[in-house]
Write an enzyme that holds these catalytic residues in place. Sequence first.
Site, short mmCIF file in Angstrom:
data_model
loop_
_atom_site.label_atom_id
_atom_site.label_comp_id
_atom_site.label_asym_id
_atom_site.label_seq_id
_atom_site.Cartn_x
_atom_site.Cartn_y
_atom_site.Cartn_z
N HIS A 286 54.44 -14.11 56.82
CA HIS A 286 55.65 -14.31 57.62
C HIS A 286 55.38 -14.66 59.08
O HIS A 286 56.31 -14.82 59.86
CB HIS A 286 56.49 -13.02 57.60
CG HIS A 286 55.84 -11.89 58.36
ND1 HIS A 286 54.88 -11.10 57.79
CD2 HIS A 286 56.00 -11.46 59.63
CE1 HIS A 286 54.47 -10.21 58.69
NE2 HIS A 286 55.13 -10.41 59.81
N ARG B 204 54.97 -16.18 62.64
CA ARG B 204 55.65 -17.31 63.28
C ARG B 204 54.71 -18.50 63.47
O ARG B 204 55.11 -19.65 63.30
CB ARG B 204 56.23 -16.85 64.63
CG ARG B 204 57.10 -17.88 65.32
CD ARG B 204 57.66 -17.30 66.60
NE ARG B 204 58.60 -16.21 66.35
CZ ARG B 204 59.91 -16.36 66.19
NH1 ARG B 204 60.44 -17.56 66.25
NH2 ARG B 204 60.68 -15.32 65.98
N HIS C 64 59.72 -12.34 53.01
CA HIS C 64 60.40 -12.08 54.27
C HIS C 64 61.72 -12.84 54.30
O HIS C 64 61.84 -13.94 53.76
CB HIS C 64 59.51 -12.52 55.44
CG HIS C 64 59.87 -11.94 56.75
ND1 HIS C 64 60.90 -12.43 57.52
CD2 HIS C 64 59.35 -10.90 57.45
CE1 HIS C 64 60.99 -11.73 58.64
NE2 HIS C 64 60.06 -10.80 58.63
#
Length: 373
Positions: A214, A216, A247
Site C-alpha cells: 500500500h 504511496r 488496502h
Amino acid sequence: MSAKPVLILVGTRPEAIKMSPIILRLQQSTVLRPVICSTGQHKEMLSQTLADFNISPDVELAVMQPGQTLMGLAGRLFLGLEKTLGEIAPACILVQGDTTTAYAGAVCGFYARIPVGHVEAGLRSGDMYAPYPEEFNRKGISLAATWHFAPTQGAADNLLQEGVAADKILVSGNTVVDALMCMRDAIKQTPPPLPEAIENIIRNHGQYVLVTGHRRENFGQGMEDICSAIATLARLHPKCFFVYPVHLNPQVKGVVEQRLASLPNVVLTAPRGYRSFLRLLDNCLFVLSDSGGIQEESPSFGKRVLVMRDRTERPEGVAAGFCRLVGTSKEKIVAAAEELFALSATSAQLGPNPYGDGNAAERIVAMIEKNLA
C-alpha cells in the site's frame, strides 16, 4: 490531585496497534490519564483495530475526505487539533511513527508549547522520498519533540548524530511487540474468524503466502509490477495460495482487483482487524510486503519477509535475517520468493525479535510520569 491528561493521537491502523499498549498502561496510572484522539486518517481500519484492544476514542476529528491530498489532509488536521488542544489542555501529547497525523500533532504541540513525546523515534531511511512522505514527517517530528522513545539502539544513535540530547532519548523497545504479546495467546485460544476461503485453506493445512502492499511511493508502476510478480508466482505454484488483505486506497484496490482477482489461488479480502491479521501472519508460509510494521511483527512469529522496497528504516530485521529488500522489480520479487519456497520458509533458527521484549509501554509511561511529576 487529579490525573493529568495525556493526549494520544492515532490516525492509522499501525498507530492504533502501537499506541494501544501505552493507552492500556496509562489507564493504570494514578497521575496520568489518556485522552484518545482519533483523527480518522484511516477511519475504518482504525476503528476496527482500537476495538480489538477494547479502546474507544474520546475525540474524533474525521478529517478524511474522498480524493484528499496530503496538503488538504494536513490543513484539516491542523485546524482540528487546534480546537482539540484548546478543549483538552493536555499536559503532553504523544504521537507515533511518521504519519501525517503524527507530524501535524507534533507541530501543533510545539506551536502551543506543550511537551511532545515521539513513540518510535529515530527511524531513518536516508532518502527523503523513500518512504514518502514518512521520512520527512519523522525528521520533522524529531525537531518538534521533547522526548524521543527510540525502539532500538540504532534508532537512538540516529538521533544522537542529529544532535538530540541523550537525556531526551529513551531506548524503549517497540510497542508493537507489547501488542503482539498481548494478543498472541488469546488468538491461539480463541481464533478470530476469517473469510471462509481462508478458513478452508487453514483447515485443510494448505500453504499460503501473505501479501500486503500500500505504500504511496509504489503507486502506479510499482503496484503494477508487484501485482505482476504475484500473478507469476501464483501460476508457478498453483497449489499454494496468495492471501492479500487489500488496502482501501483506490490507487491500490483498483490495480490489485484488476490484475489479481481472476486468479484461482489468489484470495483478495478486505483489510483485517488486528487479531485476524495476526492469525493470518501466524499461519502463513512467508510474507510479501512493502509495510514497515510487518517487518517488526513477523520475527515474533518466526516468519521471513520479502520487503518490496529499495530502502528500509528498520535495518535490524534485515541484519537478523528476517527481512530482505527486493524492491518492486518483478524479476527480483519472483527470484527471492522462489528461494523461500525452496527453503520451505523455515526461520526458527533466526532467533528472537530484534525489536524488543514487550515492556516498551511500561518504560515509556514511567519516563512521562517522571518528567511530568
